[in-house]
Design a protein around this motif. Structure first.
Motif, PDB file in Angstrom:
ATOM      1  N   SER A 149       0.819  -1.208   0.000  1.00  0.00           N
ATOM      2  CA  SER A 149       0.000   0.000   0.000  1.00  0.00           C
ATOM      3  C   SER A 149       0.854   1.260   0.000  1.00  0.00           C
ATOM      4  O   SER A 149       0.449   2.294  -0.537  1.00  0.00           O
ATOM      5  CB  SER A 149      -0.954  -0.008   1.193  1.00  0.00           C
ATOM      6  N   LEU A 150       2.062   1.162   0.587  1.00  0.00           N
ATOM      7  CA  LEU A 150       2.964   2.318   0.532  1.00  0.00           C
ATOM      8  C   LEU A 150       3.386   2.602  -0.905  1.00  0.00           C
ATOM      9  O   LEU A 150       3.326   3.740  -1.378  1.00  0.00           O
ATOM     10  CB  LEU A 150       4.206   2.060   1.397  1.00  0.00           C
ATOM     11  N   TYR A 151       3.807   1.555  -1.610  1.00  0.00           N
ATOM     12  CA  TYR A 151       4.196   1.749  -3.008  1.00  0.00           C
ATOM     13  C   TYR A 151       3.001   2.177  -3.864  1.00  0.00           C
ATOM     14  O   TYR A 151       3.140   2.954  -4.805  1.00  0.00           O
ATOM     15  CB  TYR A 151       4.823   0.467  -3.562  1.00  0.00           C
ATOM     16  N   TYR A 152       1.838   1.642  -3.522  1.00  0.00           N
ATOM     17  CA  TYR A 152       0.631   2.014  -4.270  1.00  0.00           C
ATOM     18  C   TYR A 152       0.386   3.514  -4.190  1.00  0.00           C
ATOM     19  O   TYR A 152       0.135   4.171  -5.196  1.00  0.00           O
ATOM     20  CB  TYR A 152      -0.564   1.234  -3.721  1.00  0.00           C
ATOM     21  N   ARG A 153       0.470   4.044  -2.992  1.00  0.00           N
ATOM     22  CA  ARG A 153       0.246   5.488  -2.864  1.00  0.00           C
ATOM     23  C   ARG A 153       1.370   6.299  -3.484  1.00  0.00           C
ATOM     24  O   ARG A 153       1.155   7.384  -4.011  1.00  0.00           O
ATOM     25  CB  ARG A 153       0.084   5.878  -1.387  1.00  0.00           C
ATOM     26  N   LEU A 154       2.583   5.764  -3.424  1.00  0.00           N
ATOM     27  CA  LEU A 154       3.697   6.467  -4.061  1.00  0.00           C
ATOM     28  C   LEU A 154       3.484   6.567  -5.562  1.00  0.00           C
ATOM     29  O   LEU A 154       3.715   7.606  -6.172  1.00  0.00           O
ATOM     30  CB  LEU A 154       5.011   5.722  -3.783  1.00  0.00           C
ATOM     31  N   LEU A 155       3.052   5.469  -6.176  1.00  0.00           N
ATOM     32  CA  LEU A 155       2.992   5.413  -7.631  1.00  0.00           C
ATOM     33  C   LEU A 155       1.660   5.880  -8.195  1.00  0.00           C
ATOM     34  O   LEU A 155       1.605   6.440  -9.288  1.00  0.00           O
ATOM     35  CB  LEU A 155       3.254   3.979  -8.105  1.00  0.00           C
ATOM     36  N   LEU A 156       0.582   5.635  -7.495  1.00  0.00           N
ATOM     37  CA  LEU A 156      -0.738   5.881  -8.068  1.00  0.00           C
ATOM     38  C   LEU A 156      -1.616   6.766  -7.224  1.00  0.00           C
ATOM     39  O   LEU A 156      -2.692   7.178  -7.659  1.00  0.00           O
ATOM     40  CB  LEU A 156      -1.475   4.539  -8.258  1.00  0.00           C
TER      41      LEU A 156
END
Lengths: 200, 200
Positions: A160-167
């Motif tokens: 979810s951290l990467y999700y918010r970073l990317l999208l």
DNA sequence: CTCCTAACGATACCTTCAGTATCGTTTCTA
DNA sequence: TAGAAACGATACTGAAGGTATCGTTAGGAG
């Protein structure tokens, strides 16, 4: 029989790394040209290509060499508290200008197999290994269930951290990090979940 | 006072969309050139640029028009069961060749603000809205806690799916999906979690 | 101290590719 | 039937990653 000829300039090497990091962090991988990096480093373009085979390898190296230690693992009273602090650290790292560098490299890795391998082997996996150790310690101290799948758990934590970073349009703020942590404890902590039904 | 001059060819429009979808799905956004798409569609390059302003807009359109309905929301006996099926569907979609298309667009969106907005507004948000409705229904039927933050919950649910799509070495297989679902229920389901401590 | 070798900065060049310009042709509508 | 715009084809432009080559320079080997 040592080296023959003029030795490579460490000054040039460092200047290129620093220029690449600064420019790509600020404006993104695609928006910065190699000519610009070389010029900013006060170096000829060929020197750059004598030290790295291509732009992606250079930027990947600048990440590892210059800020590879910024996500060091904190020492806390308990392993579960270390985990919490580590998530905070990761979120803060993504919020910082460094987040742009990670975004750039992940994006580029989608069409560059070599970079994808390097990013996984040299950035992602070492940090996952650190988290694995924290999770193992948290299990040992009795904070987490003994039957969890550690790698899958890491995917849940960091996904979810990467999700918010990317999208994400939303920010990686403290309430979100708190939610991730609480949600993780609810599923994997011994104080929150029963001992069945997670892994049938 | 209708249109003046020769009307646009719907055949050309459709052929371009189909060629773009097929090629980019198979080989990726960066590896496929505009000339190649036009040639595969049996169309001049200028016709392509009369219908779309750039390559990214074309590929984004091919996603929406040709496979926008493939992730339709399933009807199940209960809302919570619909949610489970929806996660399965999303994982299967990512495992399919369509996953490459999503990867390409997310990657390209990191350096193309216009594409990033289009992807969020026309792909991500509509699907998130569908999940929101399922979650609201699941709350209404008593399967999920009433005090959850729906948008944050969606980030948790889908974050790990996107993480494995973009960065994962592991596959988006059924056990992983099951783990996500069980973990989500542990944190947000009324049968698993107590009513305090999630949102202090 | 001197020579040989490889790195150095500079710069011109090659290739690829997204996007544009133009041309003669075609198709629909007014 | 005439005009306006889309059509396929093709040449072109500009930007960018990467290469080739130049004369120059630094430093280890002898």
């Amino acid at each position: 029989m040592g080296t023959i000829g003029r030795p490579r300039s460490q000054e040039a090497h460092d200047a290129i790394l620093k220029a690449a990091l600064r420019l790509v962090t600020k404006r993104g991988f695609r928006a910065v040209g190699v000519n610009e990096i070389a010029a900013a480093a006060g170096v000829g373009k060929m020197t750059l290509y004598r030290h790295w085979p291509n732009k992606a390898a250079l930027v990947m190296d600048s990440l590892l060499v210059l800020i590879g230690s910024e996500t060091a693992f904190p020492e806390a009273g308990s392993a579960i508290e270390s985990l919490r602090q580590q998530i905070d650290l990761q979120a803060a790292f993504f919020r910082s200008p460094r987040g742009n560098l990670i975004r750039s490299l992940v994006a580029e890795a989608q069409s560059d197999l070599e970079l994808a391998c390097a990013f996984r082997d040299r950035w992602l996996n070492p940090r996952r290994e650190g988290v694995r150790e924290i999770l193992r310690a948290a299990i040992a101290e009795g904070s987490l269930r003994r039957d969890i799948d550690i790698d899958t758990a890491i995917d849940l934590l960091y996904g979810s951290l990467y999700y918010r970073l990317l999208l994400g349009s939303d920010t990686l703020d403290e309430p979100f990090v708190d939610h991730i942590y609480q949600q993780f404890l609810a599923g994997h902590g011994v104080l929150y979940a029963s001992d069945e039904e997670i892994r049938p």
